[in-house]
Design a protein around this motif. Structure first.
Motif, short mmCIF file in Angstrom:
data_model
loop_
_atom_site.label_atom_id
_atom_site.label_comp_id
_atom_site.label_asym_id
_atom_site.label_seq_id
_atom_site.Cartn_x
_atom_site.Cartn_y
_atom_site.Cartn_z
N LYS A 144 -27.31 1.17 4.55
CA LYS A 144 -28.09 2.15 3.78
C LYS A 144 -29.37 1.56 3.18
O LYS A 144 -30.25 2.30 2.76
CB LYS A 144 -27.24 2.72 2.63
N SER A 145 -29.50 0.25 3.10
CA SER A 145 -30.64 -0.38 2.42
C SER A 145 -31.78 -0.69 3.40
O SER A 145 -31.54 -1.13 4.52
CB SER A 145 -30.22 -1.67 1.72
N ASP A 146 -33.01 -0.48 2.92
CA ASP A 146 -34.18 -0.88 3.72
C ASP A 146 -34.22 -2.40 3.84
O ASP A 146 -34.56 -2.95 4.89
CB ASP A 146 -35.48 -0.40 3.06
N TYR A 155 -22.77 2.42 0.98
CA TYR A 155 -23.57 1.19 0.98
C TYR A 155 -23.82 0.62 2.38
O TYR A 155 -24.84 -0.04 2.59
CB TYR A 155 -22.90 0.11 0.11
N ASN A 194 -35.80 1.07 -1.03
CA ASN A 194 -34.61 0.59 -1.74
C ASN A 194 -34.17 -0.77 -1.22
O ASN A 194 -34.22 -1.03 -0.03
CB ASN A 194 -33.47 1.62 -1.65
N ILE A 195 -33.76 -1.62 -2.16
CA ILE A 195 -33.25 -2.94 -1.79
C ILE A 195 -31.93 -3.19 -2.50
O ILE A 195 -31.65 -2.60 -3.55
CB ILE A 195 -34.24 -4.06 -2.12
N ILE A 196 -31.13 -4.07 -1.92
CA ILE A 196 -29.92 -4.54 -2.58
C ILE A 196 -29.99 -6.06 -2.66
O ILE A 196 -30.38 -6.73 -1.70
CB ILE A 196 -28.64 -4.05 -1.86
N ALA A 208 -32.09 -6.06 2.33
CA ALA A 208 -31.15 -6.83 1.51
C ALA A 208 -31.80 -8.18 1.23
O ALA A 208 -32.44 -8.76 2.11
CB ALA A 208 -29.81 -7.02 2.22
N TYR A 264 -25.29 -4.43 5.00
CA TYR A 264 -25.89 -3.46 4.07
C TYR A 264 -27.20 -2.85 4.61
O TYR A 264 -27.66 -1.83 4.10
CB TYR A 264 -26.21 -4.13 2.73
N VAL A 265 -27.79 -3.50 5.59
CA VAL A 265 -29.14 -3.15 6.03
C VAL A 265 -29.11 -2.10 7.14
O VAL A 265 -28.35 -2.23 8.10
CB VAL A 265 -29.89 -4.41 6.52
#
Length: 239
Positions: A141-143, A138, A73-75, A145, A163-164
């Motif tokens: 939570k992201s692998d 959020y 997952n990415i943001i 950003a 976020y990472v």
């Protein structure tokens, strides 16, 4: 099929498959950018060839950063017209993508693109980066950003690194000259829990364009004090 070969070459350069279906999605996306750009300001780049090279291929080349290929997952922070998040999703459909932007008109555009070109496991958030990274759903939570937003590295790091997850990455898409920015932003990156791991030079096929990916690994949790309230990072970048 005018741009198929050059986009295929760019994809091969980052070891990703490219086919007619992927190409068709990019061309639909291009046409929607041009149509919506008459109503709202999405991009100053409006010629087909320039959209393909300066937007699509530039975004495909983010996969020069190998951790992105492993990400589930990415943001994409400050995604604007969807760069690089939508090209990432088109070219590698198994990644879950979140697109965040502060302007609702752009979110409306992005939602229409997602719907029209039938992208799955991709969502949009209307809001400011500083606000959503404080929410438990959020924060860290992201692998990965990613951001192609126009701001210096210290500012972008404060907006994106929270976020990472620890062990994940923040990848900043920057222009050809990054040395000064990296020197000025190194301490900010460290304060926020990151460490600059790599700077990857990107070349765009059939052009003299070259950019850089600044690859930052998240090595420890971001202190709770960050990000500061909306607008502060831009006015008073961390030093």
């Amino acid at each position: 099929m005018e741009y198929f070969d050059i986009m295929n070459t760019a994809s091969l350069d980052v070891n990703l498959a490219f086919d007619q279906e992927i190409y068709n999605k990019f061309m639909q996306y291009k046409d929607m950018i041009k149509h919506w750009n008459e109503k709202i300001n999405l991009t100053a780049i409006v010629e087909d060839e320039q959209i393909v090279k300066k937007h699509f291929i530039d975004c495909i080349k983010i996969f020069k950063c190998s951790p992105l290929k492993e990400a589930k997952n990415i943001i994409d922070i400050g995604t604007g017209a969807g760069f690089p998040g939508i090209p990432i999703k088109i070219i590698k459909s198994d990644i879950n993508v979140v697109l965040l932007d502060s302007l609702n008109k752009r979110i409306n555009f992005l939602n229409e693109v997602i719907d029209k070109i039938e992208l799955k496991n991709i969502s949009t958030i209307h809001g400011r980066a500083e606000d959503f990274s404080r929410k438990l759903d959020y924060r860290e939570k992201s692998d990965v950003a990613v951001s192609r937003a126009v701001a210096n590295l210290a500012v972008l790091s404060e907006l994106c690194i929270p976020y990472v997850k620890v062990g994940g990455y923040f990848v900043a898409m920057k222009g050809p000259s990054v040395e000064e920015e990296i020197k000025d932003g190194k301490n900010a990156v460290s304060i926020l829990g990151g460490k600059i791991e790599d700077i990857i030079e990107i070349e765009i096929e059939d052009s003299d364009l070259n950019h850089n990916l600044v690859v930052i690994k998240k090595v420890k949790e971001t202190p709770k004090a960050y990000p500061r309230k909306a607008g502060t990072a831009m006015k008073k970048p961390l030093r």
